[in-house]
Design an enzyme around this catalytic site. Sequence first.
Site, PDB file in Angstrom:
ATOM      1  N   ASP A 112       3.095 -15.854  34.104  1.00 17.90           N
ATOM      2  CA  ASP A 112       2.234 -17.017  33.924  1.00 17.90           C
ATOM      3  C   ASP A 112       1.672 -17.157  32.512  1.00 17.90           C
ATOM      4  O   ASP A 112       1.459 -16.173  31.797  1.00 17.90           O
ATOM      5  CB  ASP A 112       1.121 -17.071  34.983  1.00 17.90           C
ATOM      6  CG  ASP A 112      -0.126 -16.291  34.610  1.00 17.90           C
ATOM      7  OD1 ASP A 112       0.021 -15.201  34.014  1.00 17.90           O
ATOM      8  OD2 ASP A 112      -1.228 -16.768  34.916  1.00 17.90           O
TER       9      ASP A 112
ATOM     10  N   GLU B   8      -8.348 -25.903  41.246  1.00 15.75           N
ATOM     11  CA  GLU B   8      -9.262 -24.829  41.658  1.00 15.75           C
ATOM     12  C   GLU B   8     -10.678 -25.227  41.245  1.00 15.75           C
ATOM     13  O   GLU B   8     -11.589 -25.202  42.065  1.00 15.75           O
ATOM     14  CB  GLU B   8      -8.847 -23.518  40.980  1.00 15.75           C
ATOM     15  CG  GLU B   8      -9.760 -22.336  41.281  1.00 15.75           C
ATOM     16  CD  GLU B   8      -9.388 -21.075  40.486  1.00 15.75           C
ATOM     17  OE1 GLU B   8      -8.562 -21.178  39.537  1.00 15.75           O
ATOM     18  OE2 GLU B   8      -9.926 -19.998  40.808  1.00 15.75           O
TER      19      GLU B   8
END
Length: 340
Positions: free
Chosen positions: A139, A201
């Site tokens: 990531d 998120e």
Amino acid sequence: MSVLDSFIAGLPKAELHVHHVGSASPRIVAELAARHPDSPVPTDPEALADFFTFRDFAHFIEVYLSVVDLIRDAEDVRLLTYEVARDMARQNIRYAELTVTPYSSTKRGIPDAAFVEAIEDARKAAESELGVTLRWCFDIPGEAGLEAAEETARIACDLKPEGLVSFGLGGPEIGVPRPQFKPYFDRALAAGLHSVPHAGETTGPQTIWDALTHLRAERIGHGTSATRDPKLLAHLAEHRIPLEVCPTSNLATRAVTDLDRHPIKEMVAAGVLVTINSDDPPMFGTDLNTEYAVAARLLELDAHGVAALAKNAVEASFMDAVGKAALTAEIDAYTAAWRG
Ligand SMILES: [Zn+2]
């Protein structure tokens, strides 16, 4: 331990959203700190337990960064990875897609090839010695910007280790727009990797749309704010785009203010494929079994309902069809034999 907790503890599980450094338990950190005596991190178990007690988000970042500081050479990387798998085996996690951030290590001077060799070495040992299958999601740490994106895409596409299955994007969402990462996701997808960015998120549903449109997300990390947009929920359900839900993490980071108000119920009611995950478990004072217990409470599930959640994770994983069928059969056999 309740009867349902015992069921969860023994249930064979897959985990799809869990971070490499964020999985370093106090036991692992003590081992790393012992390798680097100049570090300020305590090696004494009691002091370390106190250091690890979650206080607030700022404290989480402090703990996280001090663990990052202990990953200084390839042997640290190998030790961390193998020991994370050991903690997974204890929870009956059979398969995990571990989010790894190679940029944090290469920037600190660990050569990319040595980094990749260390995680691959640990992966093979974990599979044969612990019975845990690890796969990687490399990531981009979003806060580190496009330089980190370039480096992560380069390592993923050029070195492409055998265990690598996906490409992700983590770090803060506020002030880090998703569309700018499109060229890097395009490269990763062209190299055969899956797209699994964090989105929604700490920001609204538009970030999730951006992840779908620009980054061609196949799963969404968190997606907590999806329930604010009925059209988005319907889209996720219709296209079977799973959400990687991490309840305790969402509470710790204040993405939700109260676990009882976690939107997981609305996600499930809308027909979205929901998976249960632990994110940075020791740093948020949790583990995957605890997250399943939280989900069971919020969704009012019995053992069969919990087993269905575990099967969602298998379905949403990037395992091949044979692996999926085998783990699903294992979950079914365990559930059928359960005398709770
Ligand atoms: Zn995460």
